[in-house]
Design a protein around this motif. Structure first.
Motif, PDB file in Angstrom:
ATOM      1  N   TRP A  57       0.840  -1.212   0.000  1.00  0.00           N
ATOM      2  CA  TRP A  57       0.000   0.000   0.000  1.00  0.00           C
ATOM      3  C   TRP A  57       0.866   1.249   0.000  1.00  0.00           C
ATOM      4  O   TRP A  57       1.818   1.361   0.765  1.00  0.00           O
ATOM      5  N   ASP A  58       0.509   2.192  -0.867  1.00  0.00           N
ATOM      6  CA  ASP A  58       1.200   3.477  -0.921  1.00  0.00           C
ATOM      7  C   ASP A  58       0.668   4.367   0.200  1.00  0.00           C
ATOM      8  O   ASP A  58      -0.519   4.721   0.202  1.00  0.00           O
ATOM      9  N   PRO A  59       1.494   4.755   1.165  1.00  0.00           N
ATOM     10  CA  PRO A  59       1.014   5.545   2.308  1.00  0.00           C
ATOM     11  C   PRO A  59       0.529   6.948   1.929  1.00  0.00           C
ATOM     12  O   PRO A  59      -0.085   7.626   2.744  1.00  0.00           O
ATOM     13  N   MET A  60       0.795   7.390   0.690  1.00  0.00           N
ATOM     14  CA  MET A  60       0.333   8.714   0.265  1.00  0.00           C
ATOM     15  C   MET A  60      -1.137   8.692  -0.163  1.00  0.00           C
ATOM     16  O   MET A  60      -1.761   9.746  -0.303  1.00  0.00           O
ATOM     17  N   ILE A  61      -1.700   7.498  -0.383  1.00  0.00           N
ATOM     18  CA  ILE A  61      -3.105   7.379  -0.799  1.00  0.00           C
ATOM     19  C   ILE A  61      -3.995   7.505   0.438  1.00  0.00           C
ATOM     20  O   ILE A  61      -3.752   6.847   1.449  1.00  0.00           O
ATOM     21  N   THR A  62      -5.032   8.329   0.351  1.00  0.00           N
ATOM     22  CA  THR A  62      -5.874   8.623   1.515  1.00  0.00           C
ATOM     23  C   THR A  62      -7.249   7.954   1.463  1.00  0.00           C
ATOM     24  O   THR A  62      -8.014   8.065   2.410  1.00  0.00           O
ATOM     25  N   THR A  63      -7.583   7.292   0.360  1.00  0.00           N
ATOM     26  CA  THR A  63      -8.886   6.638   0.220  1.00  0.00           C
ATOM     27  C   THR A  63      -8.732   5.127   0.317  1.00  0.00           C
ATOM     28  O   THR A  63      -7.641   4.579   0.157  1.00  0.00           O
ATOM     29  N   LEU A  64      -9.844   4.445   0.550  1.00  0.00           N
ATOM     30  CA  LEU A  64      -9.858   2.981   0.629  1.00  0.00           C
ATOM     31  C   LEU A  64      -9.726   2.387  -0.781  1.00  0.00           C
ATOM     32  O   LEU A  64      -9.911   3.090  -1.780  1.00  0.00           O
TER      33      LEU A  64
END
Length: 474
Positions: A57-64
């Motif tokens: 998982w890319d920690p910069m992504i904020t959505t599910l």
């Protein structure tokens, strides 16, 4: 005969819409082959899912991960059937194409919702229903992101699907679809709550009508009063409603699927430590009340052909003349909210690739007094919004306005994408406009779409410290 004609017309419209969208999609993908803006996070993450790496998982992504899961579920079977291999599988173009499918779905869902909400016009409004659906499916902010790998098209699709099922009374299905909508964007929990709110509002409306029939001698109005004078009567009615066991039971029996989703979402927030997954530094909640004013102004602009008229303007001046103290108080409160609760996100000031940057810089930030001088316009935009929904009951309006406030006010960033769902829900509930007004609205949307896509494709530029091509977008 009329229904058959409407079916043929809508089918032809869907085909034409898909064909035109495919041609535009092809042009945009040729011009911008590499991931752009937020796609630099979404595309690699989806490609990891395509490779079966579901734990990365890319920690910069904020959505599910709803968008990536659906993309893999759509693309993998197509690739298997076509026998494709290599780079074409889960390429940027293939991933973007998923949103083109969602666009077709949104057109169909909007049509079904309009048909359900405007049953009284069923015999004489076939062209207006079809045109309304077409207009809203080409709504500029939503339509632009059809061609990029963003969450907006899919988020809108599942949120609209949730609402459609709730309108038909399939609340279990609606709650399940609501979970899918939340997987695309966490804030869609608000629109799941809205669906529950419409159920409660309907129960309140039915109970109000029953009370009205019982108390004719007290001259209870058939419609719930909007005036301040009726507030006391409404409060007494609400108190009596919530203290009656049979009423509470009927609400719980209808709305329990939504309650389960809400409880599950609350558990997610507790376990996750907040609503945002990944990077939270740029998504801090605040009480940015002017967001409501921006939304009402945005709504007035895009729904102008359908909701605004010279007669409506005269009606506003008549209301202003009739209740000057009320409007004076509203203006004073609005000035206070603009003064004390205006927040400016760092992205709004720094990223010159987005149109809100120029709206803020060229209009609101031109002079420190401009944000206050815009308040009379905000008041009119708010009045026009409420006037357009006056055919709806007070309880429905309260549910919708509460959810609208929850969806906009906590957002620090002025981002037009946050307005998509509340705008569409507003637009499908106002009375069906005439064909001429709908054609004018379609012309406005088409002109904005053409201008936006033309600028995105042709008016590229470079930042001084980067060799990458930059493009303007919503």
């Amino acid at each position: 005969m009329m229904e058959r004609f409407e079916g043929y017309a809508f089918t032809a419209l869907c085909s034409a819409n898909f064909l035109i969208s495919c041609l535009l999609f092809s042009k945009i993908t040729r011009e911008q082959r590499d991931p752009y803006m937020d796609e630099i996070f979404h595309v690699p993450q989806a490609q990891k899912y395509c490779d079966g790496k579901f734990s990365e998982w890319d920690p910069m992504i904020t959505t599910l991960p709803g968008l990536y899961l659906v993309s893999v579920g759509v693309i993998k079977p197509l690739v298997w059937l076509a026998g494709w291999t290599g780079r074409v599988v889960c390429s940027t173009g293939m991933l973007r194409f998923v949103n083109l499918l969602f666009n077709c779905g949104n057109l169909y869902l909007l049509y079904l919702i309009i048909c359900k909400l405007h049953l009284k016009d069923k015999t004489r409004a076939a062209s207006r229903r079809v045109l309304s659906a077409l207009c809203l499916s080409t709504f500029p902010v939503l339509y632009f992101f059809t061609f990029l790998y963003y969450t907006d098209a899919g988020s809108t699709f599942f949120a609209l699907f949730t609402y459609l099922m709730s309108l038909y009374g399939s609340h279990k299905a609606a709650a399940l679809l609501g979970c899918c909508a939340i997987l695309f964007r966490q804030t869609n929990i608000i629109w799941v709550v809205y669906c529950a709110g419409t159920v409660v509002a309907q129960k309140l409306d039915d109970s109000w009508k029953t009370e009205q029939s019982k108390k004719k001698e007290e001259k209870w109005p058939s419609q719930v009063p909007f005036s301040l004078a009726g507030a006391g009567k409404v409060m007494r009615f609400l108190l009596e409603f919530v203290t009656t066991a049979s009423n509470v039971k009927s609400v719980l029996l209808a709305a329990w699927p939504y309650a389960i989703v809400a409880v599950g979402f609350l558990a997610f927030i507790i376990l996750n430590g907040g609503i945002v997954v990944g990077d939270r530094t740029s998504h801090e909640a605040c009480l940015n009340f002017p967001q409501l004013f921006y939304f009402f102004s945005f709504t007035l602009l895009f729904s102008g052909p359908a909701s605004f008229s010279y007669r409506r303007l005269l009606s506003f001046f008549h209301s202003l003349k009739k209740q000057p103290l009320t409007y004076l108080l509203l203006t004073a409160v609005s000035l206070l909210l603009v003064w004390k609760f205006t927040f400016v996100h760092k992205y709004l000031l720094a990223d010159n690739r987005h149109y809100p940057f120029y709206v803020w810089r060229k209009v609101i930030q031109r002079h420190e007094l401009v944000r206050f001088l815009l308040v009379p316009g905000y008041v009119f935009a708010t009045w026009n919004f409420l006037e357009s929904l006056k055919s709806k009951s007070l309880f429905w309006n309260l549910a919708f306005l509460a959810c609208l406030t929850a969806a906009t006010v906590p957002q620090k960033l002025l981002e037009f994408r946050y307005f998509i769902l509340p705008y569409l829900l507003y637009r499908v509930h106002i009375p069906l406009p005439s064909v001429s007004r709908l054609l004018l609205e379609l012309g406005l949307y088409t002109a904005v779409n053409i201008a936006t896509l033309y600028i995105f494709i042709n008016k590229t530029f470079h930042w001084p410290d980067s060799t990458e091509i930059q493009r303007f977008m919503w």
